[in-house]
Enzyme design. Structure first.
Site, PDB file in Angstrom:
ATOM      1  N   PRO A  12      38.773 -12.283 -20.755  1.00 52.10           N
ATOM      2  CA  PRO A  12      40.174 -12.519 -20.391  1.00 52.10           C
ATOM      3  C   PRO A  12      40.552 -11.831 -19.084  1.00 52.10           C
ATOM      4  CG  PRO A  12      40.009 -10.862 -22.128  1.00 52.10           C
ATOM      5  CD  PRO A  12      38.619 -11.371 -21.893  1.00 52.10           C
ATOM      6  N   CYS A  48      41.258 -21.572 -19.344  1.00 54.70           N
ATOM      7  CA  CYS A  48      40.315 -21.438 -18.219  1.00 54.70           C
ATOM      8  C   CYS A  48      40.934 -21.469 -16.830  1.00 54.70           C
ATOM      9  CB  CYS A  48      39.282 -22.550 -18.294  1.00 54.70           C
ATOM     10  SG  CYS A  48      38.224 -22.394 -19.723  1.00 54.70           S
TER      11      CYS A  48
END
Ligand code: UDX
Length: 447
Positions: free
Chosen positions: A73, A252
């Site tokens: 992340p 993404c």
């Protein structure tokens, strides 16, 4: 991994995770992700050559090839916060592999990573004192959610980057069981790592480009769908990924672009960084523009007005809500004190609420009591599109679920407050039909 197990019955595939609940769910009839066709693939291979467990060390010892597929992340703290990828989980995996491995292992980076991460992974693996040896490969994943099974069965390409041609060949042989050889591309490690970030950046850039044009269409009377069709027939541009929308979401695009921007800055390429950052800036603008348009159109106030939100997932055919544009639009409308009634065919109420509460978090992750109670009092979750729209002043379409196209719109109109507004953030509804009935329709990139 389920697809590899399905296509290669003689290769044992062990999927391991530290999270027992998630593993239990992979072993049940209720898989933790909704993805069309995935159930059948898992059912075919599970118990045959596909297992799910929390026995990480055993799996490392037993395997010749280890895929690292943990999340990376965006960092929320320290150097590079808000941009750089958090590599904590990758590093922990590499350390654990180094600690328990015996013999020779091929370690494959499946997670999306900044360029040159393989270097760090290699160094950690080499620090192992157990006399084992490693090859590190990069094998980024290009599947899209909602079409994952198709994408895995027949990918445009598989990319494998690595230094050892023998290791690259072994992985190519796995994919070669069902994917034509000419679609298996091999490169050096850094090209492979960078290609994944670049592919996502280019895709997101296309969406931001058409969305930028959608604002101009609204101002001038051009129609963005017509413009997309006109430019898409140019074979150099191509027709795909030109759908103007309320903005892109998903786990993404934003993360990878910010990561790319951070990398460019790290290497002193400030203009390149600024160029790519604009793709995210434009996406934020598009989401904000949508909620502002709702407020402006509804006589500059939505306070205490019921607004039906159709769709909360970041795209259709998934229950994934990470970075969904719906979160931003709902937060803006809640800040205007609107009453939201949300319906998504796949996203459960608890997930909607926790995403919305998180949307009000400050820089340190805290949410004030006031914002928490705003979500509690002003948000309801409906069981279908009809009840969401009942007595609503407006409908906002935020995900392009097919079922929204097949509703009895007259029935909906009859239960709504007048004037009945529709804000189609995905341009999927039949504008002419809605207008005929009496709706006031506002679409993306249309006057
Ligand atoms: C993306 C890439 O497509 C995939 O190759 C990569 O492996 C992971 O990231 P995904 O995020 O699953 O896949 O979905 P994608 O179909 O790319 O859509 C991303 C976002 O862009 C969604 O919110 C979608 O609604 C939006 N989008 C896409 C548009 O707004 N317009 C388009 O024309 C296409």
């Amino acid at each position: 991994m389920a697809m590899i197990a399905k296509q290669c019955p003689e290769i044992p595939v062990h999927v391991v995770d530290l999270n027992q609940a998630r593993i239990d769910s992979w072993n049940s009839d209720n898989l933790p992700v909704y993805e069309p066709g995935l159930d059948a693939v898992v059912r075919e291979a599970r118990g045959r050559n596909l297992t799910f467990s929390t026995r990480v060390n055993d799996a490392i010892r037993d395997s010749n090839m280890i895929f690292i597929a943990v999340n990376t992340p965006t960092k929320t703290f320290g150097i590079g916060a808000g941009r750089a990828a958090n590599l904590e989980f990758i590093e922990k995996c590499a350390r654990q592999i180094a600690e328990v491995s015996e013999g020779h292992k091929i370690v494959v980076e499946k997670s999306t990573l900044p360029v040159r991460t393989a270097e760090a992974v290699k160094r950690i693996l080499q620090s192992s004192s157990r006399g084992c040896s490693f090859d590190v490969l990069s094998n980024p994943e290009f599947l899209a959610e909602g079409t994952a099974i198709e994408d895995l069965l027949s990918p445009d390409r598989v990319l494998i980057g690595g230094e050892s041609s023998a290791a690259v060949q072994r992985l190519a042989d796995v994919y070669g069981r069902w994917i034509p050889r000419e679609r298996i591309l091999t490169t050096n490690l850094w090209s492979s790592e960078l290609s994944k970030l670049t592919a996502n950046a280019f895709l997101a850039q296309r969406v931001s480009s058409i969305n930028a044009i959608s604002a101009l269409c609204e101002a001038t009377g051009a129609d963005v769908d017509e413009v997309a069709r006109a430019i898409g027939t140019d074979s150099r541009i191509g027709p795909k990924f030109l759908r103007a929308s309320v903005g892109f979401g998903g786990s993404c695009f934003q993360k990878d672009i910010l990561n790319l921007v951070y990398l460019c800055e790290h290497f002193g390429l400030r203009d390149v960084a600024k160029y790519w950052e604009q793709v995210v800036v434009m996406n934020d603008y598009q989401k904000r523009r949508f909620s502002e348009r709702i407020v402006k159109t509804m006589f500059n106030t939505v306070s205490d007005k019921k607004i039906a939100i159709w769709g909360f997932a970041f795209k259709k055919d998934t229950n994934d809500t990470r970075e969904s544009p719906a979160i931003h639009v709902c937060r803006d409308l809640l800040n205007e004190r609107a009453k939201l009634c949300i319906f998504d065919p796949r996203v459960p109420e608890s997930q909607v609420r926790s995403e919305l509460i998180s949307a009000f978090a400050d820089a340190s992750g805290d949410v004030s009591l006031k914002d928490r109670s705003l979500v509690e009092t002003n948000v309801t979750v409906a069981r279908d599109s009809y009840s969401a729209a009942e007595r609503a002043h407006a409908i906002a379409v935020l995900t392009e679920w097919d079922e929204f196209k097949q509703l009895d719109v007259q029935r909906i109109y009859d239960t709504m407050m007048q004037p009945a507004f529709v804000f189609d953030g995905r341009n999927i509804l039949n504008r002419n039909r809605l207008t005929e009935i009496g709706f006031e329709v506002h679409s993306i990139g249309k006057h």
